[in-house]
Design an enzyme around this catalytic site. Sequence first.
Site, short mmCIF file in Angstrom:
data_model
loop_
_atom_site.label_atom_id
_atom_site.label_comp_id
_atom_site.label_asym_id
_atom_site.label_seq_id
_atom_site.Cartn_x
_atom_site.Cartn_y
_atom_site.Cartn_z
N LYS A 187 -26.53 29.65 19.07
CA LYS A 187 -25.56 30.32 19.93
C LYS A 187 -24.66 31.26 19.13
CE LYS A 187 -22.29 28.60 23.22
NZ LYS A 187 -21.84 27.54 24.11
N ARG A 188 -24.41 30.89 17.89
CA ARG A 188 -23.46 31.67 17.09
C ARG A 188 -24.08 32.90 16.45
NH1 ARG A 188 -22.73 26.59 16.81
NH2 ARG A 188 -24.33 26.45 15.21
#
Length: 458
Positions: free
Chosen positions: A227-228
Amino acid sequence: MANSQTEKQVRVRFAPSPTGFLHIGGARTALFNWLYARHTGGKFLLRIEDTDAARNTQEAVEVILTGLRWLGLDWDEGPLTGDATAAGKGECGPYFQSQRGENYRQRVAWLLERGLAYEHEGAVKFRMPREPVIIPDLVVGKVTRELTDRERLDPDFVIVRSDGQPVFHLVNVIDDLEMGITHVIRGEDHLSNTAKHIALFRAFGVEPPQYAHIPLILNIDGSKMSKRDKGASLLSYIEEGFAPEAVANYLCLLGWSPKGNREMVPLAEVVGLFDLPQILRHNARFDLNKLHWLNGEYIKVMSPERFRELAAQALLRLGIDTSRFEAGYVRAALDTAKQKVKQFNEVKHFAAFYFRDNLEFDNEALRTELLAADRKLVTKLRDALALVAPWDAKTSETAVKATATELGVKIGALVHPLRVACSGSTVGPSLYHALEVLGRERVLQRLDWVLQQPVPGA
Ligand code: GLU
Protein backbone atom coordinates in the site's frame (compact mmCIF):
# COMPACT_ATOMS: atom_id res chain seq x y z
CA MET A 1 -20.62 -33.48 -18.22
CA ALA A 2 -21.32 -33.14 -21.96
CA ASN A 3 -24.55 -31.25 -21.41
CA SER A 4 -23.00 -28.81 -18.99
CA GLN A 5 -21.21 -27.32 -21.99
CA THR A 6 -24.37 -25.45 -22.97
CA GLU A 7 -23.45 -21.79 -23.29
CA LYS A 8 -24.24 -19.92 -20.12
CA GLN A 9 -24.05 -16.16 -20.06
CA VAL A 10 -20.85 -15.09 -18.37
CA ARG A 11 -21.41 -13.40 -15.01
CA VAL A 12 -18.39 -12.02 -13.20
CA ARG A 13 -17.94 -9.69 -10.30
CA PHE A 14 -15.49 -7.41 -8.57
CA ALA A 15 -15.82 -7.92 -4.85
CA PRO A 16 -13.67 -5.43 -2.97
CA SER A 17 -13.71 -4.85 0.76
CA PRO A 18 -14.09 -1.14 1.50
CA THR A 19 -10.77 -0.38 3.13
CA GLY A 20 -10.60 3.26 2.08
CA PHE A 21 -7.95 2.41 -0.48
CA LEU A 22 -8.16 1.06 -4.01
CA HIS A 23 -4.92 -0.70 -4.78
CA ILE A 24 -3.97 -0.83 -8.44
CA GLY A 25 -3.96 -4.61 -8.06
CA GLY A 26 -7.62 -4.39 -7.14
CA ALA A 27 -8.28 -2.01 -10.00
CA ARG A 28 -6.65 -4.48 -12.38
CA THR A 29 -8.82 -7.29 -11.01
CA ALA A 30 -11.89 -5.15 -11.62
CA LEU A 31 -10.64 -4.34 -15.10
CA PHE A 32 -10.02 -7.99 -16.05
CA ASN A 33 -13.48 -8.93 -14.85
CA TRP A 34 -15.03 -6.05 -16.75
CA LEU A 35 -13.07 -6.93 -19.89
CA TYR A 36 -14.15 -10.52 -19.74
CA ALA A 37 -17.80 -9.54 -19.31
CA ARG A 38 -17.66 -7.05 -22.16
CA HIS A 39 -15.74 -9.46 -24.37
CA THR A 40 -18.30 -12.22 -23.92
CA GLY A 41 -21.40 -10.05 -23.76
CA GLY A 42 -21.87 -11.11 -20.15
CA LYS A 43 -22.54 -9.21 -16.96
CA PHE A 44 -20.14 -7.43 -14.64
CA LEU A 45 -21.33 -7.07 -11.07
CA LEU A 46 -19.91 -4.95 -8.32
CA ARG A 47 -20.25 -6.31 -4.83
CA ILE A 48 -19.01 -4.49 -1.79
CA GLU A 49 -17.78 -7.02 0.76
CA ASP A 50 -18.61 -4.95 3.78
CA THR A 51 -19.43 -7.45 6.49
CA ASP A 52 -16.75 -5.97 8.70
CA ALA A 53 -18.98 -3.18 9.98
CA ALA A 54 -16.23 -1.53 12.00
CA ARG A 55 -14.22 -0.63 8.92
CA ASN A 56 -17.16 0.38 6.83
CA THR A 57 -17.68 3.93 5.87
CA GLN A 58 -19.43 5.61 2.99
CA GLU A 59 -16.13 7.30 2.10
CA ALA A 60 -14.42 3.94 1.79
CA VAL A 61 -17.10 2.81 -0.65
CA GLU A 62 -16.79 6.06 -2.56
CA VAL A 63 -13.07 5.44 -3.09
CA ILE A 64 -13.97 2.26 -4.96
CA LEU A 65 -16.81 3.79 -6.97
CA THR A 66 -14.74 6.84 -7.88
CA GLY A 67 -11.87 4.66 -9.08
CA LEU A 68 -14.04 2.39 -11.19
CA ARG A 69 -15.97 5.25 -12.73
CA TRP A 70 -12.76 7.06 -13.52
CA LEU A 71 -11.42 4.01 -15.36
CA GLY A 72 -14.72 3.69 -17.20
CA LEU A 73 -15.63 0.32 -15.67
CA ASP A 74 -19.41 0.41 -15.52
CA TRP A 75 -21.23 -2.31 -13.64
CA ASP A 76 -24.44 -3.88 -14.75
CA GLU A 77 -26.68 -4.83 -11.89
CA GLY A 78 -27.67 -3.86 -8.46
CA PRO A 79 -30.08 -4.67 -5.70
CA LEU A 80 -32.43 -1.84 -6.64
CA THR A 81 -33.41 -3.27 -9.99
CA GLY A 82 -32.14 -6.80 -9.59
CA ASP A 83 -31.40 -6.75 -13.27
CA ALA A 84 -29.35 -4.84 -15.78
CA THR A 85 -30.75 -1.46 -16.67
CA ALA A 86 -30.89 -0.40 -20.27
CA ALA A 87 -28.27 2.22 -19.53
CA GLY A 88 -26.03 -0.17 -17.62
CA LYS A 89 -23.86 2.72 -16.63
CA GLY A 90 -23.64 2.04 -12.97
CA GLU A 91 -26.81 3.86 -12.04
CA CYS A 92 -27.85 0.67 -10.28
CA GLY A 93 -26.06 -1.26 -7.61
CA PRO A 94 -23.60 -2.09 -6.30
CA TYR A 95 -24.57 -5.02 -4.11
CA PHE A 96 -23.67 -4.69 -0.45
CA GLN A 97 -23.05 -7.73 1.73
CA SER A 98 -24.24 -5.72 4.72
CA GLN A 99 -27.72 -5.82 3.17
CA ARG A 100 -27.73 -9.57 2.72
CA GLY A 101 -27.59 -10.83 6.32
CA GLU A 102 -30.87 -12.72 5.98
CA ASN A 103 -29.56 -14.72 3.01
CA TYR A 104 -26.54 -15.77 5.04
CA ARG A 105 -28.63 -16.78 8.07
CA GLN A 106 -30.88 -18.95 5.94
CA ARG A 107 -27.98 -20.67 4.25
CA VAL A 108 -26.24 -21.37 7.56
CA ALA A 109 -29.46 -22.83 8.96
CA TRP A 110 -29.66 -25.01 5.86
CA LEU A 111 -26.14 -26.34 6.42
CA LEU A 112 -26.82 -26.91 10.12
CA GLU A 113 -30.02 -28.85 9.39
CA ARG A 114 -28.15 -31.25 7.15
CA GLY A 115 -25.21 -31.70 9.48
CA LEU A 116 -22.86 -30.04 6.97
CA ALA A 117 -22.01 -27.50 9.64
CA TYR A 118 -22.17 -27.66 13.42
CA GLU A 119 -22.06 -25.39 16.42
CA HIS A 120 -18.85 -25.21 18.34
CA GLU A 121 -18.20 -22.93 21.33
CA GLY A 122 -20.83 -20.47 20.13
CA ALA A 123 -19.45 -20.36 16.61
CA VAL A 124 -20.55 -22.33 13.55
CA LYS A 125 -17.99 -24.56 11.86
CA PHE A 126 -18.14 -26.07 8.41
CA ARG A 127 -17.40 -29.74 7.98
CA MET A 128 -14.58 -29.65 5.47
CA PRO A 129 -14.12 -32.78 3.34
CA ARG A 130 -11.03 -34.77 4.25
CA GLU A 131 -9.91 -35.43 0.66
CA PRO A 132 -7.64 -33.10 -1.33
CA VAL A 133 -9.53 -30.55 -3.42
CA ILE A 134 -8.66 -30.07 -7.08
CA ILE A 135 -8.85 -26.53 -8.37
CA PRO A 136 -9.02 -26.33 -12.16
CA ASP A 137 -7.71 -22.80 -12.62
CA LEU A 138 -7.89 -21.12 -16.02
CA VAL A 139 -4.68 -19.19 -15.44
CA VAL A 140 -2.63 -21.17 -12.97
CA GLY A 141 -3.59 -24.59 -14.33
CA LYS A 142 -4.77 -27.52 -12.21
CA VAL A 143 -3.90 -27.09 -8.56
CA THR A 144 -4.34 -29.89 -6.05
CA ARG A 145 -4.81 -28.59 -2.60
CA GLU A 146 -3.69 -31.13 0.03
CA LEU A 147 -4.58 -30.62 3.66
CA THR A 148 -1.85 -29.08 5.75
CA ASP A 149 -0.68 -30.97 8.86
CA ARG A 150 -2.75 -28.71 11.05
CA GLU A 151 -5.80 -29.18 8.82
CA ARG A 152 -5.35 -32.94 8.95
CA LEU A 153 -5.98 -32.73 12.67
CA ASP A 154 -9.02 -30.53 12.17
CA PRO A 155 -9.87 -29.34 8.65
CA ASP A 156 -13.17 -27.79 9.71
CA PHE A 157 -13.30 -24.02 9.74
CA VAL A 158 -15.43 -21.31 11.28
CA ILE A 159 -18.11 -19.84 9.03
CA VAL A 160 -19.96 -17.82 11.67
CA ARG A 161 -18.04 -16.31 14.56
CA SER A 162 -19.34 -16.53 18.10
CA ASP A 163 -20.41 -12.87 17.87
CA GLY A 164 -22.71 -13.85 15.00
CA GLN A 165 -20.53 -12.42 12.21
CA PRO A 166 -20.42 -14.63 9.13
CA VAL A 167 -16.87 -14.96 7.82
CA PHE A 168 -15.46 -14.05 4.43
CA HIS A 169 -15.37 -17.58 2.98
CA LEU A 170 -19.03 -18.15 3.68
CA VAL A 171 -20.46 -14.87 2.45
CA ASN A 172 -18.18 -14.79 -0.59
CA VAL A 173 -19.43 -18.22 -1.67
CA ILE A 174 -23.10 -17.59 -0.89
CA ASP A 175 -23.00 -14.41 -2.93
CA ASP A 176 -21.21 -15.97 -5.87
CA LEU A 177 -23.74 -18.78 -5.78
CA GLU A 178 -26.86 -16.62 -5.45
CA MET A 179 -25.60 -14.08 -7.96
CA GLY A 180 -24.97 -16.82 -10.49
CA ILE A 181 -21.29 -16.01 -10.90
CA THR A 182 -19.78 -18.18 -13.63
CA HIS A 183 -16.12 -17.09 -13.39
CA VAL A 184 -14.24 -15.93 -10.34
CA ILE A 185 -11.38 -13.76 -11.54
CA ARG A 186 -9.32 -12.53 -8.61
CA GLY A 187 -5.82 -12.09 -7.26
CA GLU A 188 -3.61 -15.12 -6.75
CA ASP A 189 -3.50 -14.35 -3.03
CA HIS A 190 -6.95 -15.96 -2.90
CA LEU A 191 -5.83 -19.27 -4.36
CA SER A 192 -5.21 -20.54 -0.84
CA ASN A 193 -8.89 -19.92 0.01
CA THR A 194 -10.29 -21.60 -3.03
CA ALA A 195 -10.39 -25.18 -1.72
CA LYS A 196 -12.62 -23.98 1.10
CA HIS A 197 -14.81 -22.13 -1.39
CA ILE A 198 -15.17 -25.12 -3.67
CA ALA A 199 -16.10 -27.31 -0.71
CA LEU A 200 -18.75 -24.82 0.38
CA PHE A 201 -20.25 -24.69 -3.11
CA ARG A 202 -20.51 -28.45 -3.18
CA ALA A 203 -22.07 -28.52 0.27
CA PHE A 204 -24.78 -26.25 -1.11
CA GLY A 205 -25.21 -28.72 -3.93
CA VAL A 206 -23.92 -26.40 -6.62
CA GLU A 207 -20.93 -26.81 -8.91
CA PRO A 208 -18.40 -24.04 -8.24
CA PRO A 209 -17.71 -21.36 -10.84
CA GLN A 210 -14.58 -21.46 -12.93
CA TYR A 211 -11.57 -19.83 -11.33
CA ALA A 212 -8.95 -17.59 -12.84
CA HIS A 213 -6.38 -16.42 -10.31
CA ILE A 214 -4.32 -13.54 -11.62
CA PRO A 215 -0.65 -13.32 -10.67
CA LEU A 216 0.27 -10.52 -8.33
CA ILE A 217 1.70 -7.15 -9.24
CA LEU A 218 5.27 -6.64 -8.07
CA ASN A 219 7.37 -3.53 -7.85
CA ILE A 220 9.89 -3.03 -10.61
CA ASP A 221 12.60 -4.54 -8.37
CA GLY A 222 10.55 -7.70 -7.88
CA SER A 223 9.47 -6.96 -4.31
CA LYS A 224 5.84 -7.31 -3.36
CA MET A 225 3.87 -4.15 -3.96
CA SER A 226 2.38 -2.78 -0.80
CA LYS A 227 0.00 0.00 0.00
CA ARG A 228 2.84 2.37 0.77
CA ASP A 229 4.62 1.97 -2.54
CA LYS A 230 4.46 4.85 -4.95
CA GLY A 231 1.74 4.33 -7.48
CA ALA A 232 -0.09 1.73 -5.41
CA SER A 233 -3.23 3.80 -4.95
CA LEU A 234 -5.48 4.18 -7.96
CA LEU A 235 -6.74 7.53 -6.73
CA SER A 236 -3.20 8.90 -6.77
CA TYR A 237 -3.39 8.78 -10.57
CA ILE A 238 -6.47 10.94 -10.54
CA GLU A 239 -4.79 13.40 -8.21
CA GLU A 240 -1.63 13.48 -10.30
CA GLY A 241 -3.46 14.11 -13.52
CA PHE A 242 -3.03 10.93 -15.49
CA ALA A 243 -5.39 10.28 -18.37
CA PRO A 244 -7.73 7.45 -17.36
CA GLU A 245 -7.43 5.86 -20.79
CA ALA A 246 -3.66 5.59 -20.34
CA VAL A 247 -3.95 4.08 -16.87
CA ALA A 248 -6.59 1.59 -18.05
CA ASN A 249 -4.38 0.63 -20.99
CA TYR A 250 -1.39 0.20 -18.72
CA LEU A 251 -3.34 -1.94 -16.24
CA CYS A 252 -4.36 -4.22 -19.13
CA LEU A 253 -0.70 -4.86 -19.82
CA LEU A 254 -0.09 -5.99 -16.25
CA GLY A 255 -0.64 -9.66 -16.81
CA TRP A 256 -2.05 -9.65 -20.32
CA SER A 257 -0.56 -8.72 -23.62
CA PRO A 258 -1.85 -8.48 -27.15
CA LYS A 259 -0.07 -10.11 -30.06
CA GLY A 260 2.93 -8.30 -31.44
CA ASN A 261 3.92 -6.77 -28.12
CA ARG A 262 1.90 -3.66 -28.75
CA GLU A 263 1.79 -1.28 -25.85
CA MET A 264 -0.76 1.29 -26.85
CA VAL A 265 -4.03 -0.58 -27.11
CA PRO A 266 -7.15 1.41 -26.27
CA LEU A 267 -9.59 -0.28 -23.93
CA ALA A 268 -12.28 -0.55 -26.61
CA GLU A 269 -9.87 -2.63 -28.65
CA VAL A 270 -8.79 -4.75 -25.69
CA VAL A 271 -12.45 -5.69 -25.20
CA GLY A 272 -12.32 -7.45 -28.55
CA LEU A 273 -9.04 -9.21 -27.87
CA PHE A 274 -9.18 -10.15 -24.20
CA ASP A 275 -9.59 -13.72 -23.05
CA LEU A 276 -8.82 -15.55 -19.82
CA PRO A 277 -6.41 -18.22 -21.06
CA GLN A 278 -4.16 -15.43 -22.30
CA ILE A 279 -3.56 -14.08 -18.83
CA LEU A 280 0.14 -14.49 -18.16
CA ARG A 281 1.14 -16.85 -15.42
CA HIS A 282 4.11 -14.94 -14.14
CA ASN A 283 3.91 -11.97 -11.83
CA ALA A 284 3.64 -8.58 -13.49
CA ARG A 285 6.11 -5.83 -12.66
CA PHE A 286 4.82 -2.37 -12.18
CA ASP A 287 6.79 0.16 -14.14
CA LEU A 288 5.82 3.72 -13.31
CA ASN A 289 8.13 5.12 -15.98
CA LYS A 290 6.36 3.14 -18.63
CA LEU A 291 3.03 4.43 -17.41
CA HIS A 292 4.36 7.99 -17.59
CA TRP A 293 5.47 7.34 -21.14
CA LEU A 294 2.17 5.79 -22.13
CA ASN A 295 0.31 8.72 -20.59
CA GLY A 296 2.33 11.13 -22.71
CA GLU A 297 1.57 9.07 -25.82
CA TYR A 298 -2.15 9.18 -25.07
CA ILE A 299 -2.05 12.93 -24.61
CA LYS A 300 -0.23 13.35 -27.93
CA VAL A 301 -2.93 11.58 -29.90
CA MET A 302 -5.83 12.81 -27.81
CA SER A 303 -8.54 14.88 -29.48
CA PRO A 304 -8.46 18.56 -28.52
CA GLU A 305 -11.91 18.17 -26.94
CA ARG A 306 -10.79 15.34 -24.69
CA PHE A 307 -7.63 17.23 -23.80
CA ARG A 308 -9.66 20.25 -22.77
CA GLU A 309 -12.00 18.12 -20.72
CA LEU A 310 -9.19 16.51 -18.72
CA ALA A 311 -7.26 19.77 -18.45
CA ALA A 312 -10.33 21.52 -17.08
CA GLN A 313 -10.73 18.76 -14.48
CA ALA A 314 -7.11 19.19 -13.43
CA LEU A 315 -7.60 22.95 -13.15
CA LEU A 316 -10.66 22.37 -11.01
CA ARG A 317 -8.50 20.35 -8.64
CA LEU A 318 -6.36 23.48 -8.34
CA GLY A 319 -9.46 25.47 -7.48
CA ILE A 320 -9.84 27.02 -10.92
CA ASP A 321 -13.31 26.73 -12.39
CA THR A 322 -12.89 27.32 -16.12
CA SER A 323 -16.63 27.23 -16.65
CA ARG A 324 -16.70 30.76 -15.24
CA PHE A 325 -14.80 31.99 -18.31
CA GLU A 326 -15.97 32.50 -21.84
CA ALA A 327 -15.89 29.19 -23.75
CA GLY A 328 -13.82 30.52 -26.64
CA TYR A 329 -11.21 31.86 -24.23
CA VAL A 330 -10.99 28.56 -22.37
CA ARG A 331 -10.64 26.63 -25.61
CA ALA A 332 -7.89 28.87 -26.96
CA ALA A 333 -6.04 28.87 -23.63
CA LEU A 334 -6.08 25.09 -23.20
CA ASP A 335 -5.12 24.52 -26.83
CA THR A 336 -1.82 26.36 -26.24
CA ALA A 337 -0.98 23.80 -23.53
CA LYS A 338 -1.72 20.66 -25.51
CA GLN A 339 1.72 20.17 -27.04
CA LYS A 340 3.50 20.74 -23.74
CA VAL A 341 1.58 18.79 -21.14
CA LYS A 342 2.59 15.20 -20.44
CA GLN A 343 0.55 14.85 -17.29
CA PHE A 344 -2.51 16.93 -16.55
CA ASN A 345 -1.20 18.35 -13.31
CA GLU A 346 1.21 20.31 -15.46
CA VAL A 347 -1.66 22.60 -16.40
CA LYS A 348 -0.59 24.31 -13.18
CA HIS A 349 2.34 25.70 -15.21
CA PHE A 350 0.93 25.66 -18.69
CA ALA A 351 -2.58 26.97 -18.28
CA ALA A 352 -3.50 28.09 -14.77
CA PHE A 353 -2.19 31.61 -15.38
CA TYR A 354 -4.86 32.24 -18.00
CA PHE A 355 -7.50 32.02 -15.31
CA ARG A 356 -5.96 33.70 -12.29
CA ASP A 357 -6.37 37.34 -11.38
CA ASN A 358 -3.43 37.16 -9.03
CA LEU A 359 -0.66 35.06 -10.48
CA GLU A 360 1.15 32.51 -8.41
CA PHE A 361 4.74 33.49 -9.04
CA ASP A 362 7.64 31.18 -9.09
CA ASN A 363 9.71 32.97 -6.43
CA GLU A 364 13.02 32.62 -8.17
CA ALA A 365 11.59 33.90 -11.47
CA LEU A 366 9.87 36.77 -9.71
CA ARG A 367 13.11 37.86 -8.09
CA THR A 368 15.58 37.40 -10.92
CA GLU A 369 13.49 38.01 -14.02
CA LEU A 370 10.85 40.42 -12.95
CA LEU A 371 11.60 42.60 -9.95
CA ALA A 372 15.20 42.97 -11.09
CA ALA A 373 14.18 43.86 -14.63
CA ASP A 374 14.98 47.31 -15.91
CA ARG A 375 11.72 49.26 -15.48
CA LYS A 376 12.54 51.46 -18.45
CA LEU A 377 12.61 48.39 -20.69
CA VAL A 378 9.37 47.09 -19.24
CA THR A 379 7.73 50.47 -19.78
CA LYS A 380 8.86 50.58 -23.41
CA LEU A 381 7.65 47.07 -23.95
CA ARG A 382 4.31 47.91 -22.44
CA ASP A 383 3.91 50.95 -24.64
CA ALA A 384 4.86 48.99 -27.74
CA LEU A 385 2.36 46.25 -26.95
CA ALA A 386 -0.32 48.85 -26.29
CA LEU A 387 -0.10 49.82 -29.97
CA VAL A 388 0.09 46.37 -31.57
CA ALA A 389 -2.63 45.85 -34.17
CA PRO A 390 -4.20 43.47 -34.83
CA TRP A 391 -3.52 41.75 -31.53
CA ASP A 392 -2.14 38.33 -32.39
CA ALA A 393 0.91 36.14 -31.87
CA LYS A 394 2.68 37.32 -34.99
CA THR A 395 2.28 41.06 -34.52
CA SER A 396 3.21 40.93 -30.86
CA GLU A 397 6.35 38.99 -31.71
CA THR A 398 7.27 41.61 -34.31
CA ALA A 399 6.65 44.36 -31.77
CA VAL A 400 8.79 42.73 -29.10
CA LYS A 401 11.64 42.23 -31.56
CA ALA A 402 11.41 45.79 -32.87
CA THR A 403 11.47 47.13 -29.33
CA ALA A 404 14.58 45.11 -28.51
CA THR A 405 16.32 46.47 -31.63
CA GLU A 406 15.27 50.02 -30.85
CA LEU A 407 16.56 49.73 -27.28
CA GLY A 408 19.72 47.92 -28.35
CA VAL A 409 19.10 44.97 -26.00
CA LYS A 410 18.97 41.24 -26.58
CA ILE A 411 15.48 39.92 -27.12
CA GLY A 412 15.79 37.89 -23.93
CA ALA A 413 15.92 41.06 -21.86
CA LEU A 414 12.30 41.64 -22.88
CA VAL A 415 11.02 38.13 -23.38
CA HIS A 416 11.93 36.81 -19.93
CA PRO A 417 10.25 39.56 -17.91
CA LEU A 418 7.28 39.48 -20.27
CA ARG A 419 6.82 35.77 -19.81
CA VAL A 420 7.11 35.90 -16.04
CA ALA A 421 4.82 38.94 -15.83
CA CYS A 422 2.15 37.18 -17.86
CA SER A 423 2.42 33.62 -16.59
CA GLY A 424 4.25 33.78 -13.27
CA SER A 425 6.92 31.36 -14.44
CA THR A 426 9.78 30.91 -16.86
CA VAL A 427 8.20 27.75 -18.29
CA GLY A 428 4.96 27.75 -20.16
CA PRO A 429 3.37 27.52 -23.56
CA SER A 430 4.62 29.46 -26.55
CA LEU A 431 4.83 33.04 -25.30
CA TYR A 432 3.33 34.82 -28.28
CA HIS A 433 0.42 32.43 -28.50
CA ALA A 434 -0.17 32.93 -24.81
CA LEU A 435 -0.17 36.71 -25.34
CA GLU A 436 -2.69 36.37 -28.13
CA VAL A 437 -5.01 34.31 -25.96
CA LEU A 438 -4.63 36.47 -22.85
CA GLY A 439 -5.58 39.53 -24.89
CA ARG A 440 -4.11 42.97 -24.77
CA GLU A 441 -5.99 44.09 -21.68
CA ARG A 442 -4.75 41.29 -19.44
CA VAL A 443 -1.20 41.55 -20.77
CA LEU A 444 -1.03 45.29 -20.12
CA GLN A 445 -2.57 44.85 -16.66
CA ARG A 446 0.07 42.29 -15.78
CA LEU A 447 2.89 44.51 -17.00
CA ASP A 448 1.40 47.46 -15.09
CA TRP A 449 1.38 45.37 -11.96
CA VAL A 450 5.14 44.81 -12.37
CA LEU A 451 5.72 48.51 -12.86
CA GLN A 452 3.94 49.22 -9.58
CA GLN A 453 6.23 46.95 -7.59
CA PRO A 454 9.06 48.62 -5.70
CA VAL A 455 12.47 48.10 -7.29
CA PRO A 456 14.49 45.88 -4.93
CA GLY A 457 17.31 47.72 -3.20
CA ALA A 458 16.16 51.09 -4.60
N1 GLU B 1 -13.31 -9.18 -0.64
C1 GLU B 1 -12.30 -10.02 -1.20
C2 GLU B 1 -11.08 -9.17 -1.49
O1 GLU B 1 -11.19 -7.98 -1.54
C3 GLU B 1 -12.86 -10.68 -2.46
C4 GLU B 1 -12.10 -11.81 -3.00
C5 GLU B 1 -12.76 -12.41 -4.23
O2 GLU B 1 -12.71 -11.75 -5.28
O3 GLU B 1 -13.36 -13.46 -4.13
O4 GLU B 1 -9.99 -9.66 -1.60
